[in-house]
Design a protein around this motif. Structure first.
Motif, PDB file in Angstrom:
ATOM      1  N   TYR A 177       0.850  -1.189   0.000  1.00  0.00           N
ATOM      2  CA  TYR A 177       0.000   0.000   0.000  1.00  0.00           C
ATOM      3  C   TYR A 177       0.887   1.241   0.000  1.00  0.00           C
ATOM      4  N   ARG A 178       0.682   2.077  -1.014  1.00  0.00           N
ATOM      5  CA  ARG A 178       1.467   3.304  -1.156  1.00  0.00           C
ATOM      6  C   ARG A 178       0.547   4.494  -0.873  1.00  0.00           C
ATOM      7  N   VAL A 179       0.900   5.277   0.129  1.00  0.00           N
ATOM      8  CA  VAL A 179       0.050   6.360   0.616  1.00  0.00           C
ATOM      9  C   VAL A 179       0.634   7.713   0.235  1.00  0.00           C
ATOM     10  N   ALA A 180      -0.251   8.635  -0.132  1.00  0.00           N
ATOM     11  CA  ALA A 180       0.125  10.041  -0.288  1.00  0.00           C
ATOM     12  C   ALA A 180      -0.943  10.872   0.408  1.00  0.00           C
ATOM     13  N   VAL A 181      -0.523  11.968   1.034  1.00  0.00           N
ATOM     14  CA  VAL A 181      -1.459  12.863   1.713  1.00  0.00           C
ATOM     15  C   VAL A 181      -1.168  14.290   1.261  1.00  0.00           C
ATOM     16  N   THR A 182      -2.216  15.012   0.870  1.00  0.00           N
ATOM     17  CA  THR A 182      -2.067  16.415   0.491  1.00  0.00           C
ATOM     18  C   THR A 182      -3.144  17.237   1.190  1.00  0.00           C
ATOM     19  N   SER A 183      -2.938  18.551   1.224  1.00  0.00           N
ATOM     20  CA  SER A 183      -3.961  19.470   1.707  1.00  0.00           C
ATOM     21  C   SER A 183      -4.140  20.561   0.656  1.00  0.00           C
ATOM     22  N   TYR A 184      -5.267  21.260   0.732  1.00  0.00           N
ATOM     23  CA  TYR A 184      -5.513  22.294  -0.282  1.00  0.00           C
ATOM     24  C   TYR A 184      -6.473  23.350   0.230  1.00  0.00           C
ATOM     25  N   GLY A 185      -6.363  24.514  -0.382  1.00  0.00           N
ATOM     26  CA  GLY A 185      -7.282  25.625  -0.211  1.00  0.00           C
ATOM     27  C   GLY A 185      -7.290  26.310  -1.564  1.00  0.00           C
ATOM     28  N   LEU A 186      -6.631  27.466  -1.645  1.00  0.00           N
ATOM     29  CA  LEU A 186      -6.406  28.076  -2.958  1.00  0.00           C
ATOM     30  C   LEU A 186      -5.335  27.323  -3.732  1.00  0.00           C
ATOM     31  N   SER A 187      -4.388  26.714  -3.015  1.00  0.00           N
ATOM     32  CA  SER A 187      -3.321  25.924  -3.619  1.00  0.00           C
ATOM     33  C   SER A 187      -3.261  24.565  -2.941  1.00  0.00           C
ATOM     34  N   SER A 188      -2.444  23.670  -3.495  1.00  0.00           N
ATOM     35  CA  SER A 188      -2.289  22.334  -2.924  1.00  0.00           C
ATOM     36  C   SER A 188      -0.877  22.145  -2.389  1.00  0.00           C
ATOM     37  N   TYR A 189      -0.745  21.293  -1.375  1.00  0.00           N
ATOM     38  CA  TYR A 189       0.527  21.067  -0.704  1.00  0.00           C
ATOM     39  C   TYR A 189       0.714  19.581  -0.425  1.00  0.00           C
ATOM     40  N   THR A 190       1.953  19.114  -0.596  1.00  0.00           N
ATOM     41  CA  THR A 190       2.278  17.721  -0.292  1.00  0.00           C
ATOM     42  C   THR A 190       2.618  17.594   1.186  1.00  0.00           C
ATOM     43  N   ILE A 191       1.897  16.715   1.870  1.00  0.00           N
ATOM     44  CA  ILE A 191       2.198  16.420   3.270  1.00  0.00           C
ATOM     45  C   ILE A 191       3.041  15.145   3.342  1.00  0.00           C
ATOM     46  N   VAL A 192       2.540  14.095   2.707  1.00  0.00           N
ATOM     47  CA  VAL A 192       3.276  12.833   2.582  1.00  0.00           C
ATOM     48  C   VAL A 192       3.350  12.487   1.108  1.00  0.00           C
ATOM     49  N   PRO A 193       4.535  12.465   0.508  1.00  0.00           N
ATOM     50  CA  PRO A 193       4.641  12.053  -0.894  1.00  0.00           C
ATOM     51  C   PRO A 193       4.321  10.568  -1.013  1.00  0.00           C
ATOM     52  N   PRO A 194       4.050  10.063  -2.214  1.00  0.00           N
ATOM     53  CA  PRO A 194       3.739   8.635  -2.357  1.00  0.00           C
ATOM     54  C   PRO A 194       4.797   7.757  -1.687  1.00  0.00           C
ATOM     55  N   THR A 195       4.372   7.014  -0.673  1.00  0.00           N
ATOM     56  CA  THR A 195       5.280   6.238   0.171  1.00  0.00           C
ATOM     57  C   THR A 195       4.671   4.872   0.460  1.00  0.00           C
ATOM     58  N   VAL A 196       5.424   3.807   0.187  1.00  0.00           N
ATOM     59  CA  VAL A 196       4.957   2.464   0.525  1.00  0.00           C
ATOM     60  C   VAL A 196       4.956   2.318   2.044  1.00  0.00           C
ATOM     61  N   VAL A 197       3.835   1.918   2.601  1.00  0.00           N
ATOM     62  CA  VAL A 197       3.699   1.799   4.052  1.00  0.00           C
ATOM     63  C   VAL A 197       4.372   0.523   4.536  1.00  0.00           C
ATOM     64  N   THR A 198       5.244   0.655   5.525  1.00  0.00           N
ATOM     65  CA  THR A 198       5.929  -0.493   6.128  1.00  0.00           C
ATOM     66  C   THR A 198       5.814  -0.392   7.644  1.00  0.00           C
ATOM     67  N   ALA A 199       6.162  -1.492   8.310  1.00  0.00           N
ATOM     68  CA  ALA A 199       6.158  -1.464   9.770  1.00  0.00           C
ATOM     69  C   ALA A 199       7.159  -0.445  10.303  1.00  0.00           C
ATOM     70  N   ALA A 200       8.225  -0.195   9.531  1.00  0.00           N
ATOM     71  CA  ALA A 200       9.272   0.720   9.981  1.00  0.00           C
ATOM     72  C   ALA A 200       8.893   2.190   9.823  1.00  0.00           C
ATOM     73  N   ASN A 201       7.976   2.515   8.881  1.00  0.00           N
ATOM     74  CA  ASN A 201       7.709   3.937   8.633  1.00  0.00           C
ATOM     75  C   ASN A 201       6.289   4.387   8.940  1.00  0.00           C
ATOM     76  N   ILE A 202       5.387   3.475   9.323  1.00  0.00           N
ATOM     77  CA  ILE A 202       3.995   3.876   9.524  1.00  0.00           C
ATOM     78  C   ILE A 202       3.866   4.933  10.614  1.00  0.00           C
ATOM     79  N   ALA A 203       4.615   4.805  11.698  1.00  0.00           N
ATOM     80  CA  ALA A 203       4.520   5.797  12.774  1.00  0.00           C
ATOM     81  C   ALA A 203       4.974   7.168  12.289  1.00  0.00           C
ATOM     82  N   SER A 204       6.022   7.195  11.460  1.00  0.00           N
ATOM     83  CA  SER A 204       6.510   8.465  10.913  1.00  0.00           C
ATOM     84  C   SER A 204       5.477   9.085   9.975  1.00  0.00           C
ATOM     85  N   ILE A 205       4.835   8.267   9.155  1.00  0.00           N
ATOM     86  CA  ILE A 205       3.795   8.766   8.254  1.00  0.00           C
ATOM     87  C   ILE A 205       2.661   9.383   9.072  1.00  0.00           C
ATOM     88  N   GLN A 206       2.236   8.678  10.101  1.00  0.00           N
ATOM     89  CA  GLN A 206       1.147   9.185  10.938  1.00  0.00           C
ATOM     90  C   GLN A 206       1.524  10.509  11.598  1.00  0.00           C
TER      91      GLN A 206
END
Length: 264
Positions: free
Chosen positions: A65-94
């Motif tokens: 599972y590869r997750v990306a998170v963005t936010s937007y209003g007048l413009s858009s912003y990358t919060i989490v770029p496309p990242t494969v979720v692993t046991a090692a990085n899920i806490a950092s993504i959250q």
């Protein structure tokens, strides 16, 4: 075991091995509305709820599972770029989701759809790509947003769904318009989008575009958890290799012939 069945069993092992090696990549894109109509409290509630819900995403098994998170209003912003979720990085993504930027201003949902689609296109789309939009307001332009959703579908996005949060998007007209966006982003057909109010029986997001009405951001957590849980259920099975159904049918014939020979 006779020679024919022994050979068929070996082919099954090879095909299952190949199927495991080519596990599907599932793209999950989450878009958070940070426009001026949201209070800071509501935006923080949304990021906290999404962060918690991401814990449901599998970090092992047949698919990635590869997750990306963005936010937007007048413009858009990358919060989490496309990242494969692993046991090692899920806490950092959250944790990173909790740092999402609230832009303010208008509600450029069209630009937000294009932005997150391009993020995944830059990396190459996975086997399945789904976009989830959380918003409390109608888009700056319904027309442009419908076009953006259709363009995302044409580019290879498999589904768009939305959570319509609060009284500003609770009218039948507003929900119908959001369902049109979801339909265009999933099947290319505006009339195929639906309003799905029952969290216990959500549609398959890869097949049906839909919008979930949510009373307020205090209730958003239950909605996004149900959405992610349903998506995992719908995408979590690794499909058999393409040749497997034919092979299994052939094995059925071999078994029938063997029984006839034994009986004879």
């Amino acid at each position: 075991m006779n020679t024919t069945l022994r050979g068929a069993a070996a082919v099954i092992c090879i095909l299952f091995g190949a199927g495991t090696a080519s596990a599907a990549v599932i793209d999950l894109g989450f878009v958070l509305d940070g426009s001026g109509s949201l209070s800071s409290y509501d935006f923080d509630s949304a990021t906290a709820a999404l962060s918690a819900a991401l814990s449901q995403i599998p970090t092992s098994g047949g698919n990635e599972y590869r997750v990306a998170v963005t936010s937007y209003g007048l413009s858009s912003y990358t919060i989490v770029p496309p990242t494969v979720v692993t046991a090692a990085n899920i806490a950092s993504i959250q944790s990173t989701v909790l740092t999402a930027y609230k832009d303010g201003g208008g509600t450029d949902t069209a630009g937000a759809i294009t932005y997150i689609t391009d993020l995944f296109l830059d990396d190459g789309l996975g086997d399945t790509t789904l976009i989830n939009i959380t918003t409390d307001g109608t888009p700056n332009s319904q027309y442009l947003t419908e076009n953006a959703a259709l363009a995302a579908n044409t580019a290879g996005v498999d589904g768009i769904s939305l959570e319509a949060v609060g009284s500003g998007v609770s009218s039948p007209y507003a929900l119908s318009n959001m369902a049109r966006i979801a339909g265009l982003g999933t099947s290319g057909d505006a009339d195929a989008g639906v309003i799905a109010a029952d969290l216990d029986s959500l549609p398959n997001a890869t097949e049906t575009g839909f919008v979930i009405p949510v009373a307020d951001f205090d209730a958003y957590g239950a909605a996004i958890e149900a959405k992610i849980d349903q998506v995992i259920d719908d995408t979590g099975v690794v499909p058999l290799p393409a040749a497997m159904p034919m092979l299994l049918a052939g094995l059925g014939v071999f078994g029938f012939v063997r029984r006839r020979q034994t009986a004879g």
